[in-house]
Write a protein that holds these residues in place. Structure first.
Motif, PDB file in Angstrom:
ATOM      1  N   LYS A 326      -2.794   9.691   3.495  1.00 14.43           N
ATOM      2  CA  LYS A 326      -2.035   8.808   4.378  1.00 14.43           C
ATOM      3  C   LYS A 326      -1.423   7.727   3.490  1.00 14.43           C
ATOM      4  CE  LYS A 326      -2.526   6.352   8.761  1.00 14.43           C
ATOM      5  NZ  LYS A 326      -3.491   5.815   9.737  1.00 14.43           N
ATOM      6  N   THR A 327      -0.109   7.578   3.521  1.00 12.03           N
ATOM      7  CA  THR A 327       0.546   6.578   2.657  1.00 12.03           C
ATOM      8  C   THR A 327       1.478   5.698   3.497  1.00 12.03           C
ATOM      9  OG1 THR A 327       2.402   8.051   2.167  1.00 12.03           O
ATOM     10  CG2 THR A 327       0.557   8.120   0.645  1.00 12.03           C
ATOM     11  N   THR A 329       4.073   4.313   2.120  1.00  9.77           N
ATOM     12  CA  THR A 329       5.399   4.695   1.613  1.00  9.77           C
ATOM     13  C   THR A 329       5.231   5.797   0.570  1.00  9.77           C
ATOM     14  OG1 THR A 329       7.498   3.847   0.725  1.00  9.77           O
ATOM     15  CG2 THR A 329       5.499   3.039  -0.310  1.00  9.77           C
ATOM     16  N   GLY A 330       6.297   6.503   0.272  1.00  6.14           N
ATOM     17  CA  GLY A 330       6.239   7.577  -0.723  1.00  6.14           C
ATOM     18  C   GLY A 330       5.405   8.748  -0.228  1.00  6.14           C
ATOM     19  N   HIS A 331       4.998   9.610  -1.154  1.00  3.29           N
ATOM     20  CA  HIS A 331       4.153  10.738  -0.765  1.00  3.29           C
ATOM     21  C   HIS A 331       3.101  11.004  -1.838  1.00  3.29           C
ATOM     22  CE1 HIS A 331       7.122  12.780  -3.323  1.00  3.29           C
ATOM     23  NE2 HIS A 331       6.174  13.667  -3.558  1.00  3.29           N
ATOM     24  N   LYS A 333       0.209  13.818  -3.502  1.00  2.00           N
ATOM     25  CA  LYS A 333      -0.140  15.245  -3.582  1.00  2.00           C
ATOM     26  C   LYS A 333      -1.328  15.418  -4.528  1.00  2.00           C
ATOM     27  CE  LYS A 333       2.990  16.592  -7.311  1.00  2.00           C
ATOM     28  NZ  LYS A 333       4.039  17.483  -7.774  1.00  2.00           N
ATOM     29  N   TRP A 343       0.482   9.817  -6.544  1.00  3.88           N
ATOM     30  CA  TRP A 343       1.188   9.103  -5.481  1.00  3.88           C
ATOM     31  C   TRP A 343       2.542   8.680  -6.033  1.00  3.88           C
ATOM     32  CZ3 TRP A 343      -0.473   3.503  -3.712  1.00  3.88           C
ATOM     33  CH2 TRP A 343       0.342   3.091  -2.646  1.00  3.88           C
ATOM     34  N   MET A 356      -2.330   3.602  -0.056  1.00  2.72           N
ATOM     35  CA  MET A 356      -2.510   5.051   0.012  1.00  2.72           C
ATOM     36  C   MET A 356      -3.996   5.335   0.254  1.00  2.72           C
ATOM     37  SD  MET A 356      -3.624   7.991  -1.832  1.00  2.72           S
ATOM     38  CE  MET A 356      -3.639   7.661  -3.569  1.00  2.72           C
TER      39      MET A 356
END
Length: 424
Positions: A326-327, A329-331, A333, A343, A356
């Motif tokens: 869960k962030t 902003t951004g993503h 993986k 991140w 994050m």
């Protein structure tokens, strides 16, 4: 004294190509190199200089190759290593990628280059742009007119050819600073410094004389000026084109530039750097069930600046699975082969905070192997900004034809070795 011979080996120690410059070291001595290297690796005593009898091996590893210089004298080691790294640079310029295959595909060119780069063990012409004028990769095209060695090689200015012409005369100056920071688990900065370089892209006709002015503290002290912010540079290294005697006497950076792209100088500033992107992390492990990670990133730089392509790499246990993220902003993986959560934030404005959260499952059977505590690492780039406050005050361009030229300056700050240790 310098190198007696230079070898390029594959990872099994097989000689791909070599050049004997002085003939005072038996070429069969190279057979002892890899066994020595493996023995020292096993003992955990790996050293950049290996010795067998009275023969010394000075070596570097690049991709799947070893580049080795041999000598039986008390040679200037820093000169030999500078040459080996220059060898990598020149081969990369020629073949794009330097690896075993590119050496095997270009034996003739590599031999020619080894002949020109060094003579009787001493470095000679090492500028790839000049070498490319007379060592080309277009085999079988022998034209008598082209066999003549360019005058550049015998000139006082061996890094620039004569008769260069541009319709529009311009110089692009990039001031790039890398920030190295190590923060301990309690949030204290343990070490920090700035490594900078000034890179040029020169598109100027003729043989211009350039003078570069920086807000150098020593220069301002010499001239009695003490206005504005100054910078104390250490470990300054220059391209061969800079007149060192002039710099030492009055700190003027005066030079005839190489054509195209080059690194004019590099420097280090040993100063306390406030981390530009501050990371706070809470990593909680619940044995046999899960691990919870919470990471907060804060931009500690000017609000008008923006950090681009920010990557926060958070280590996770090697046996973690079932990731959930869960962030704000951004993503984020999961990269299982590196045991990391990455991140990514494309654009990170100064003064902002982002969060994050990650959740991983842990197997019910405990991993027996004791794992270390790798640090969180951060990478980023902030354009139009320098941490040290270094400034290009002027760039004077003087050429006998008297043309007008435009200098363009760009400042970039990026992450170097940027690590924050964790308690987990």
């Amino acid at each position: 004294m310098s190198a007696s011979a230079v070898f390029v080996l594959d990872l099994k120690g097989k000689v791909l190509i070599c050049r004997n410059y002085k003939g005072d070291v038996d070429m069969a001595e190279i057979d002892h190199f890899l066994p020595l290297l493996m023995q020292q690796e096993e003992e955990g005593l790996l050293c950049p200089v290996l010795t067998h009898g009275n023969v010394h091996f000075l070596w570097i590893k690049h991709s799947n190759l070893y580049l080795v210089a041999t000598t039986n004298k008390n040679s200037n080691a820093s000169l030999v290593y500078a040459f080996l790294y220059k060898l990598v640079e020149v081969f990369t310029e020629y073949f794009k990628e330097l690896e075993e295959e590119s050496i095997q595909d270009n034996f003739v060119v590599v031999y020619e280059l080894l002949d020109e780069l060094m003579d009787f063990g001493f470095p000679q012409t090492t500028d790839s742009k000049i070498l490319q004028e007379y060592i080309t990769q277009e085999g079988n095209k022998l034209e008598v007119a082209k066999t003549k060695v360019p005058t550049t090689v015998t000139n006082a200015v061996s890094w620039r050819s004569e008769g260069i012409k541009y319709k529009k005369n311009e110089v692009f100056i990039d001031v790039i600073e890398s920030v190295n920071v190590l923060v301990n688990a309690n949030g204290s900065v343990m070490s920090s410094d700035i490594v900078g370089s000034i890179k040029l892209k020169t598109m100027l006709s003729g043989m211009p004389e350039l003078r570069l002015g920086l807000n150098d503290r020593v220069l301002f002290a010499l001239t009695g000026r003490d206005k504005g912010k100054t910078v104390a540079m250490e470990d300054v290294k220059f391209h061969q084109c800079v007149r060192l005697s002039r710099f030492e006497s009055d700190r003027t950076i005066s030079f005839i530039p190489p054509d195209g792209e080059s690194e004019l100088m590099s420097y280090r500033i040993n100063t306390h750097v406030k981390p530009l992107i501050w990371i706070e992390s809470v990593i909680e492990k619940f044995s046999h069930s899960r691990v919870e990670i919470m990471v907060k990133a804060k931009g500690q730089f000017k609000k008008q600046s923006v950090a681009n392509n920010v990557e926060v790499r958070v280590p996770v246990p090697s046996d973690a699975d079932s990731p959930k993220f869960k962030t704000s902003t951004g993503h984020a993986k999961y990269v299982p082969e590196k045991n990391l959560v990455v991140w990514t934030i494309k654009s990170f404005p100064g003064g902002k905070e982002f969060l994050m959260r990650a959740h991983f499952g842990l197997p019910s059977v405990e991993n027996d192997e004791l794992e270390g505590k790798p640090p969180i690492t951060v990478s980023f780039e902030i354009p139009y900004f320098t941490v040290s406050g270094i400034q290009v005050r002027y760039m004077k361009i003087i050429e006998k034809s008297g043309y007008q030229a435009l200098p363009w300056v760009r400042y970039i700050t990026q992450s170097g070795d940027y690590q924050l240790r964790t308690n987990a």
